[in-house]
Scaffold this motif. Structure first.
Motif, PDB file in Angstrom:
ATOM      1  N   ARG A  62     -21.745 -27.458  10.834  1.00  0.00           N
ATOM      2  CA  ARG A  62     -20.182 -26.515  10.688  1.00  0.00           C
ATOM      3  C   ARG A  62     -19.826 -25.971  11.787  1.00  0.00           C
ATOM      4  NH1 ARG A  62     -23.180 -26.259   5.715  1.00  0.00           N
ATOM      5  NH2 ARG A  62     -24.122 -24.363   6.552  1.00  0.00           N
ATOM      6  N   ARG A  63     -20.420 -26.030  12.833  1.00  0.00           N
ATOM      7  CA  ARG A  63     -20.192 -25.399  14.204  1.00  0.00           C
ATOM      8  C   ARG A  63     -18.747 -26.165  14.938  1.00  0.00           C
ATOM      9  NH1 ARG A  63     -25.196 -24.492  17.982  1.00  0.00           N
ATOM     10  NH2 ARG A  63     -25.972 -22.562  17.115  1.00  0.00           N
ATOM     11  N   LYS A  64     -17.910 -25.410  15.446  1.00  0.00           N
ATOM     12  CA  LYS A  64     -16.537 -26.050  15.595  1.00  0.00           C
ATOM     13  C   LYS A  64     -16.706 -25.994  17.252  1.00  0.00           C
ATOM     14  CE  LYS A  64     -15.000 -26.867  11.808  1.00  0.00           C
ATOM     15  NZ  LYS A  64     -15.327 -27.953  11.024  1.00  0.00           N
ATOM     16  N   ASP A  65     -17.471 -25.261  17.929  1.00  0.00           N
ATOM     17  CA  ASP A  65     -17.314 -25.259  19.416  1.00  0.00           C
ATOM     18  C   ASP A  65     -18.184 -26.395  19.934  1.00  0.00           C
ATOM     19  OD1 ASP A  65     -19.760 -24.368  18.678  1.00  0.00           O
ATOM     20  OD2 ASP A  65     -19.760 -22.560  19.770  1.00  0.00           O
ATOM     21  N   ASN A  66     -18.314 -26.740  21.182  1.00  0.00           N
ATOM     22  CA  ASN A  66     -18.863 -27.972  21.725  1.00  0.00           C
ATOM     23  C   ASN A  66     -20.305 -27.605  22.457  1.00  0.00           C
ATOM     24  OD1 ASN A  66     -17.034 -30.111  20.755  1.00  0.00           O
ATOM     25  ND2 ASN A  66     -15.985 -29.569  22.486  1.00  0.00           N
ATOM     26  N   ARG A  67     -21.111 -26.855  21.470  1.00  0.00           N
ATOM     27  CA  ARG A  67     -22.306 -26.431  22.015  1.00  0.00           C
ATOM     28  C   ARG A  67     -23.204 -27.664  22.218  1.00  0.00           C
ATOM     29  NH1 ARG A  67     -23.756 -20.969  19.008  1.00  0.00           N
ATOM     30  NH2 ARG A  67     -21.864 -19.948  19.317  1.00  0.00           N
ATOM     31  N   TRP A  68     -24.305 -27.639  23.103  1.00  0.00           N
ATOM     32  CA  TRP A  68     -25.048 -28.846  23.578  1.00  0.00           C
ATOM     33  C   TRP A  68     -25.911 -29.207  22.245  1.00  0.00           C
ATOM     34  CZ3 TRP A  68     -30.315 -28.238  22.670  1.00  0.00           C
ATOM     35  CH2 TRP A  68     -30.750 -26.939  22.857  1.00  0.00           C
ATOM     36  N   SER A  69     -26.400 -28.113  21.274  1.00  0.00           N
ATOM     37  CA  SER A  69     -27.122 -28.589  20.153  1.00  0.00           C
ATOM     38  C   SER A  69     -26.303 -29.467  19.238  1.00  0.00           C
ATOM     39  CB  SER A  69     -27.658 -27.298  19.474  1.00  0.00           C
ATOM     40  OG  SER A  69     -26.566 -26.441  19.063  1.00  0.00           O
ATOM     41  N   SER A  70     -25.046 -29.290  18.962  1.00  0.00           N
ATOM     42  CA  SER A  70     -23.886 -30.043  18.321  1.00  0.00           C
ATOM     43  C   SER A  70     -23.932 -31.513  18.767  1.00  0.00           C
ATOM     44  CB  SER A  70     -22.700 -29.281  18.011  1.00  0.00           C
ATOM     45  OG  SER A  70     -22.696 -28.124  17.478  1.00  0.00           O
ATOM     46  N   THR A  71     -23.647 -31.324  20.107  1.00  0.00           N
ATOM     47  CA  THR A  71     -23.501 -32.698  21.014  1.00  0.00           C
ATOM     48  C   THR A  71     -24.566 -33.570  20.712  1.00  0.00           C
ATOM     49  OG1 THR A  71     -22.131 -31.538  22.458  1.00  0.00           O
ATOM     50  CG2 THR A  71     -22.752 -33.503  23.252  1.00  0.00           C
ATOM     51  N   LEU A  72     -25.806 -33.120  21.126  1.00  0.00           N
ATOM     52  CA  LEU A  72     -27.151 -33.799  21.264  1.00  0.00           C
ATOM     53  C   LEU A  72     -27.497 -34.462  19.868  1.00  0.00           C
ATOM     54  CD1 LEU A  72     -29.461 -31.862  23.652  1.00  0.00           C
ATOM     55  CD2 LEU A  72     -28.155 -34.008  24.172  1.00  0.00           C
ATOM     56  N   THR A  73     -27.092 -33.623  18.772  1.00  0.00           N
ATOM     57  CA  THR A  73     -27.629 -34.169  17.434  1.00  0.00           C
ATOM     58  C   THR A  73     -26.863 -35.387  17.360  1.00  0.00           C
ATOM     59  OG1 THR A  73     -27.516 -31.989  16.637  1.00  0.00           O
ATOM     60  CG2 THR A  73     -27.204 -33.538  14.858  1.00  0.00           C
ATOM     61  N   HIS A  74     -25.687 -35.807  17.871  1.00  0.00           N
ATOM     62  CA  HIS A  74     -24.901 -37.123  17.455  1.00  0.00           C
ATOM     63  C   HIS A  74     -25.007 -38.126  18.693  1.00  0.00           C
ATOM     64  CE1 HIS A  74     -23.395 -35.269  13.864  1.00  0.00           C
ATOM     65  NE2 HIS A  74     -22.887 -34.166  14.485  1.00  0.00           N
ATOM     66  N   TRP A  75     -25.866 -37.625  19.539  1.00  0.00           N
ATOM     67  CA  TRP A  75     -25.839 -38.408  20.856  1.00  0.00           C
ATOM     68  C   TRP A  75     -26.991 -39.617  20.547  1.00  0.00           C
ATOM     69  CZ3 TRP A  75     -29.964 -38.952  24.434  1.00  0.00           C
ATOM     70  CH2 TRP A  75     -29.755 -39.482  25.741  1.00  0.00           C
ATOM     71  N   THR A  76     -26.654 -40.809  20.985  1.00  0.00           N
ATOM     72  CA  THR A  76     -27.446 -41.899  20.969  1.00  0.00           C
ATOM     73  C   THR A  76     -27.305 -42.643  22.401  1.00  0.00           C
ATOM     74  OG1 THR A  76     -26.967 -42.299  18.573  1.00  0.00           O
ATOM     75  CG2 THR A  76     -28.021 -44.177  19.714  1.00  0.00           C
ATOM     76  N   PRO A  77     -28.514 -42.732  22.828  1.00  0.00           N
ATOM     77  CA  PRO A  77     -28.878 -43.507  24.301  1.00  0.00           C
ATOM     78  C   PRO A  77     -28.233 -44.800  24.057  1.00  0.00           C
ATOM     79  CG  PRO A  77     -30.969 -42.837  23.099  1.00  0.00           C
ATOM     80  CD  PRO A  77     -29.841 -42.444  22.319  1.00  0.00           C
ATOM     81  N   TYR A  78     -27.440 -45.351  25.170  1.00  0.00           N
ATOM     82  CA  TYR A  78     -26.916 -46.629  25.150  1.00  0.00           C
ATOM     83  C   TYR A  78     -28.090 -47.653  25.519  1.00  0.00           C
ATOM     84  CZ  TYR A  78     -22.738 -44.189  25.643  1.00  0.00           C
ATOM     85  OH  TYR A  78     -21.644 -43.002  25.257  1.00  0.00           O
ATOM     86  N   GLY A  79     -28.256 -48.360  24.425  1.00  0.00           N
ATOM     87  CA  GLY A  79     -29.184 -49.747  24.655  1.00  0.00           C
ATOM     88  C   GLY A  79     -30.551 -49.481  25.225  1.00  0.00           C
ATOM     89  N   ARG A  80     -31.071 -48.338  24.690  1.00  0.00           N
ATOM     90  CA  ARG A  80     -32.514 -47.976  25.131  1.00  0.00           C
ATOM     91  C   ARG A  80     -33.561 -48.027  23.696  1.00  0.00           C
ATOM     92  NH1 ARG A  80     -32.886 -43.440  29.154  1.00  0.00           N
ATOM     93  NH2 ARG A  80     -35.149 -44.606  29.158  1.00  0.00           N
TER      94      ARG A  80
END
Length: 123
Positions: free
Chosen positions: A56-74
């Motif tokens: 529910r966070r609307k700002d671009n904090r690192w915790s929100s960003t990392l939750t959706h981040w998937t490393p490329y081809g690793r």
């Protein structure tokens, strides 16, 4: 890891009551005597709450960003956990995007108990 945590908790509860395995008391009986919350239930409850908060966070904090981040081809390295933090949430919701479901607090709270109960051992 979950089994290790549960076993450690059972051992600590036996220590609190000053009983051993030879006394042949069930884990359920021991839990009733100590009235301690199950460690897995506490972990899953806090995970569910935190996931709703992060989504529910609307700002671009690192915790929100990392939750959706998937490393490329690793692939994950040997010895690392096979499942990521968000995999349990995705498995619970199936094809539905858990991130969008968490936007509605009522729906999110309604599903909290079901998410937690799927991990609790009834034996």
């Amino acid at each position: 890891m979950e089994r290790k945590l549960a076993a450690a908790q059972h051992n600590m509860e036996r220590s609190i009551l000053n009983i051993t395995y030879k006394d042949r008391n069930t884990n359920k009986w021991i839990r009733e005597q100590t009235q301690v919350q199950d460690i897995l239930e506490a972990i899953k409850s806090r995970k569910w709450t935190w996931a709703g908060h992060i989504s529910r966070r609307k700002d671009n904090r690192w915790s929100s960003t990392l939750t959706h981040w998937t490393p490329y081809g690793r692939k994950r390295n040997r010895g690392r956990q096979r499942k990521r933090w968000r995999d349990e949430l995705q498995n619970y919701w199936g094809e539905v995007n858990w991130y969008q479901q968490a936007q509605n607090r009522g729906t999110w709270r309604h599903h909290a108990e079901a998410f937690i109960l799927q991990w609790i051992d009834n034996g």
